[in-house]
Enzyme design. Sequence first.
Site, PDB file in Angstrom:
ATOM      1  N   GLU A  18      -6.343   0.887  -9.196  1.00 53.51           N
ATOM      2  CA  GLU A  18      -5.812  -0.158  -8.302  1.00 53.51           C
ATOM      3  C   GLU A  18      -6.788  -0.442  -7.165  1.00 53.51           C
ATOM      4  O   GLU A  18      -7.759   0.274  -6.975  1.00 53.51           O
ATOM      5  CB  GLU A  18      -4.472   0.292  -7.697  1.00 53.51           C
ATOM      6  CG  GLU A  18      -3.238  -0.301  -8.353  1.00 53.51           C
ATOM      7  CD  GLU A  18      -3.024  -1.788  -8.066  1.00 53.51           C
ATOM      8  OE1 GLU A  18      -3.829  -2.393  -7.323  1.00 53.51           O
ATOM      9  OE2 GLU A  18      -2.057  -2.357  -8.603  1.00 53.51           O
ATOM     10  N   ARG A 101       6.787   5.377  -1.966  1.00 55.29           N
ATOM     11  CA  ARG A 101       5.359   5.516  -1.682  1.00 55.29           C
ATOM     12  C   ARG A 101       4.792   4.129  -1.431  1.00 55.29           C
ATOM     13  O   ARG A 101       5.364   3.118  -1.843  1.00 55.29           O
ATOM     14  CB  ARG A 101       4.625   6.181  -2.855  1.00 55.29           C
ATOM     15  CG  ARG A 101       4.590   5.336  -4.133  1.00 55.29           C
ATOM     16  CD  ARG A 101       3.487   5.806  -5.066  1.00 55.29           C
ATOM     17  NE  ARG A 101       3.481   5.185  -6.377  1.00 55.29           N
ATOM     18  CZ  ARG A 101       2.925   4.003  -6.671  1.00 55.29           C
ATOM     19  NH1 ARG A 101       2.376   3.257  -5.728  1.00 55.29           N
ATOM     20  NH2 ARG A 101       2.947   3.546  -7.915  1.00 55.29           N
ATOM     21  N   ASN A 103       2.276   1.013  -2.063  1.00 52.70           N
ATOM     22  CA  ASN A 103       1.607   0.436  -3.219  1.00 52.70           C
ATOM     23  C   ASN A 103       0.433  -0.389  -2.688  1.00 52.70           C
ATOM     24  O   ASN A 103      -0.323   0.113  -1.881  1.00 52.70           O
ATOM     25  CB  ASN A 103       2.597  -0.359  -4.088  1.00 52.70           C
ATOM     26  CG  ASN A 103       2.077  -0.553  -5.509  1.00 52.70           C
ATOM     27  OD1 ASN A 103       1.461   0.347  -6.071  1.00 52.70           O
ATOM     28  ND2 ASN A 103       2.299  -1.705  -6.089  1.00 52.70           N
ATOM     29  N   GLU A 121       8.187   5.645  -9.365  1.00 55.69           N
ATOM     30  CA  GLU A 121       8.582   5.191 -10.700  1.00 55.69           C
ATOM     31  C   GLU A 121       9.085   6.346 -11.568  1.00 55.69           C
ATOM     32  O   GLU A 121       8.528   7.442 -11.529  1.00 55.69           O
ATOM     33  CB  GLU A 121       7.399   4.501 -11.387  1.00 55.69           C
ATOM     34  CG  GLU A 121       6.999   3.198 -10.714  1.00 55.69           C
ATOM     35  CD  GLU A 121       5.733   2.614 -11.272  1.00 55.69           C
ATOM     36  OE1 GLU A 121       5.788   1.529 -11.860  1.00 55.69           O
ATOM     37  OE2 GLU A 121       4.682   3.245 -11.118  1.00 55.69           O
ATOM     38  N   ASN A 154       3.332  -5.699  -3.964  1.00 57.22           N
ATOM     39  CA  ASN A 154       2.080  -5.778  -4.700  1.00 57.22           C
ATOM     40  C   ASN A 154       1.079  -6.744  -4.090  1.00 57.22           C
ATOM     41  O   ASN A 154       0.903  -6.759  -2.881  1.00 57.22           O
ATOM     42  CB  ASN A 154       2.363  -6.057  -6.188  1.00 57.22           C
ATOM     43  CG  ASN A 154       1.688  -5.025  -7.068  1.00 57.22           C
ATOM     44  OD1 ASN A 154       0.570  -4.583  -6.785  1.00 57.22           O
ATOM     45  ND2 ASN A 154       2.359  -4.608  -8.121  1.00 57.22           N
ATOM     46  N   ASP A 204       0.712  -8.464 -10.607  1.00 52.11           N
ATOM     47  CA  ASP A 204       0.298  -7.224  -9.933  1.00 52.11           C
ATOM     48  C   ASP A 204      -0.633  -7.577  -8.780  1.00 52.11           C
ATOM     49  O   ASP A 204      -0.245  -8.282  -7.861  1.00 52.11           O
ATOM     50  CB  ASP A 204      -0.334  -6.294 -10.986  1.00 52.11           C
ATOM     51  CG  ASP A 204      -0.313  -4.836 -10.581  1.00 52.11           C
ATOM     52  OD1 ASP A 204      -0.451  -4.544  -9.381  1.00 52.11           O
ATOM     53  OD2 ASP A 204      -0.175  -3.964 -11.457  1.00 52.11           O
TER      54      ASP A 204
END
EC number: 3.1.1.17
Length: 299
Positions: A18, A101, A103, A121, A154, A204
Amino acid sequence: MSSVRIECVAKEGCGIGESPVWDEKEGALLFVDITGRKVCRWSPVTRQAQAIPVDAPVSSVALRKSGDYVITLGTRFAALKWKEELVTTITQVDKDKANTRFNDGKVDPAGRYFAGTMAEEIRPAVLERHQGSLYTLFPDLSVVKHFDQVDISNGLDWSLDHKTFFYIDSLSYSVDAFDYDLQTGKIGNRRSIYKLEKEESIPDGMCIDTEGKLWVACYDGGRVIRLDPETGKRLQTVKLPVDKTTSCCFGGKDYSEMYVTSASDGMDKEWLSRQPQAGGIFKITGLGVKGVPPYQFAG
């Protein structure tokens, strides 16, 4: 558009790769592996990635004006000194929640660090809903919460005139826009500018090019799409050889190369045997557009 070329430049096998960010000073690409708990820096010269292990899921990395980096780590904003491999907590969010958490995160044109949270998740994209929030870390290290009830906070970026903030809450399958006040960092007047098609799957990470068009990585869609935020139309689709494309940024000497991160979490052996480059970092050239250099955190 036949000049578009896609190459897997780093076969990192990230659990969830990411937050790709081009570090011009180092001439290198930063990225994180969220579940692998590491911050990585890949050099196009050595074609190797260095990794710094951290003690929690690390979901975004950003440049810092004073040098080195800032990261989102678990539910903390933290500073990372690269050479010393030293992480220090700046501040913590979501203190009332046991199971969230950070992202994705990104720095705005005024040097503020925007980042949002989500529930941990159970399986990829399966989680308790409406547990996340969107935050900003200001240069004075204070934190503002913009809103909550987020599923998976996101992709985020700003228009070229800095008057619009673009944002993705993945499970809404929408790319949204807000009015943006650069002086204060306030956002308002939320609206959807693009709803994803079924085959595009889950929106995303996201970045913007110098023509003001948005590029969105489609998780489980194996592609990045180029959108016109003014018309809400999709202009281009670039398919990649992996399904779990997670985020994108522009980089290279003149920001004409696109880098795309990907994930391998949730893929069984058979799936991985068909997509051995899952979790790798991809470079796309020949797009004919350039990107905007990343902003640096001013704190």
